[in-house]
Design a protein around this motif. Structure first.
Motif, short mmCIF file in Angstrom:
data_model
loop_
_atom_site.label_atom_id
_atom_site.label_comp_id
_atom_site.label_asym_id
_atom_site.label_seq_id
_atom_site.Cartn_x
_atom_site.Cartn_y
_atom_site.Cartn_z
N LEU A 28 54.21 48.38 96.15
CA LEU A 28 53.57 48.32 97.46
C LEU A 28 52.16 47.73 97.33
O LEU A 28 51.38 48.18 96.51
CB LEU A 28 53.51 49.71 98.08
CG LEU A 28 54.86 50.39 98.32
CD1 LEU A 28 54.66 51.81 98.81
CD2 LEU A 28 55.69 49.58 99.32
N PRO A 29 51.83 46.76 98.16
CA PRO A 29 50.50 46.13 98.09
C PRO A 29 49.42 47.00 98.71
O PRO A 29 49.70 47.86 99.54
CB PRO A 29 50.69 44.85 98.89
CG PRO A 29 51.76 45.18 99.89
CD PRO A 29 52.69 46.13 99.19
N GLU A 30 48.19 46.74 98.30
CA GLU A 30 47.05 47.48 98.85
C GLU A 30 46.53 46.84 100.14
O GLU A 30 45.79 47.48 100.88
CB GLU A 30 45.93 47.55 97.82
CG GLU A 30 46.29 48.33 96.57
CD GLU A 30 45.15 48.37 95.57
OE1 GLU A 30 44.13 47.69 95.81
OE2 GLU A 30 45.27 49.08 94.56
N THR A 31 46.91 45.60 100.37
CA THR A 31 46.50 44.89 101.59
C THR A 31 47.73 44.29 102.25
O THR A 31 48.57 43.70 101.57
CB THR A 31 45.50 43.77 101.26
OG1 THR A 31 44.35 44.33 100.60
CG2 THR A 31 45.04 43.06 102.52
N VAL A 32 47.85 44.46 103.56
CA VAL A 32 49.00 43.92 104.28
C VAL A 32 48.53 43.19 105.53
O VAL A 32 47.49 43.53 106.12
CB VAL A 32 50.01 45.01 104.68
CG1 VAL A 32 50.61 45.69 103.46
CG2 VAL A 32 49.39 46.03 105.62
#
Length: 213
Positions: free
Chosen positions: A7-11
């Motif tokens: 899961l990315p930290e920025t979306v």
């Protein structure tokens, strides 16, 4: 199944009022604004293909305010029309908490987020041990009749607890703030209880009748 490490930290976020996405559920979207076409094209270039759905927050002094909690979805289907629009399906992965908005050159909005507190969303389908399906479906029949709505009752009857509650939460025409309450429900039982309350309220029309015991 996606793992926490994936899961990315920025979306990229799509602030669409009234649009509700829940974990493991599917949300069809029609993308046509240039900034969101760019958002989709950028998301498709990444391994995760994630877009965050976040509702605008009703803050009179700030028309750019967002609710603190949204839900991320993975683009699992997409098709392009002849005039350059996209029809896509987002499959819900996990809810998240917005930390702050990220400034940049992209035409769409991006946020740094935290996945903490929503680990259950990445697990198996939830069940609701207190769910009285017959009583719920009886209420639903009355609600659909009162609103002159139709549905595939066989599919609803056969759906598992999570699919039934989450699909209705996403599809029924509630106010954006009510949709947000359904999103923020900590577990399936709480979401089902919130959904019943909203259905009862819509049916009562202030009369105090049609309460589900």
């Amino acid at each position: 199944m996606m793992q926490p490490a994936d899961l990315p930290e920025t979306v990229a976020v799509f602030p669409l009022p009234g649009a509700l996405l829940l974990p493991r559920a599917r949300l069809p979207l029609h993308i046509f604004e240039p900034r969101y076409l760019q958002m989709l094209e950028d998301a498709l270039k990444t391994p995760q293909r994630i877009i965050g759905m976040v509702q605008p927050a009703p803050v009179p002094s700030n028309d750019q305010a967002l609710h603190a909690i949204g839900c991320a979805g993975r683009v699992t289907q997409f098709s392009e029309t002849e005039d350059g629009r996209y029809l896509i399906t987002l499959t819900g992965i996990s809810r998240f908490r917005v930390q702050h908005e990220v400034e940049g050159f992209a035409p769409y909005r991006r946020c740094e987020i935290s996945w903490c507190g929503f680990e259950r969303d990445l697990g198996k389908c939830e069940t609701d041990q207190a769910f009285d399906r017959k009583l719920f479906l009886d209420l639903l029949h009355r609600f659909f009749a009162s609103q002159q709505l139709s549905t595939d009752w066989d599919s609803l009857t056969d759906a598992d607890d999570e699919l039934l509650v989450n699909s209705l939460s996403m599809l029924l025409d509630f106010d954006p703030e009510d949709k947000q309450a359904l999103l923020e429900a900590p577990c399936l039982r709480t979401r089902r209880e919130t959904l019943v309350t909203l259905i009862e309220f819509a049916m009562r029309g202030g009369s105090g009748e049609e309460a589900l015991q």
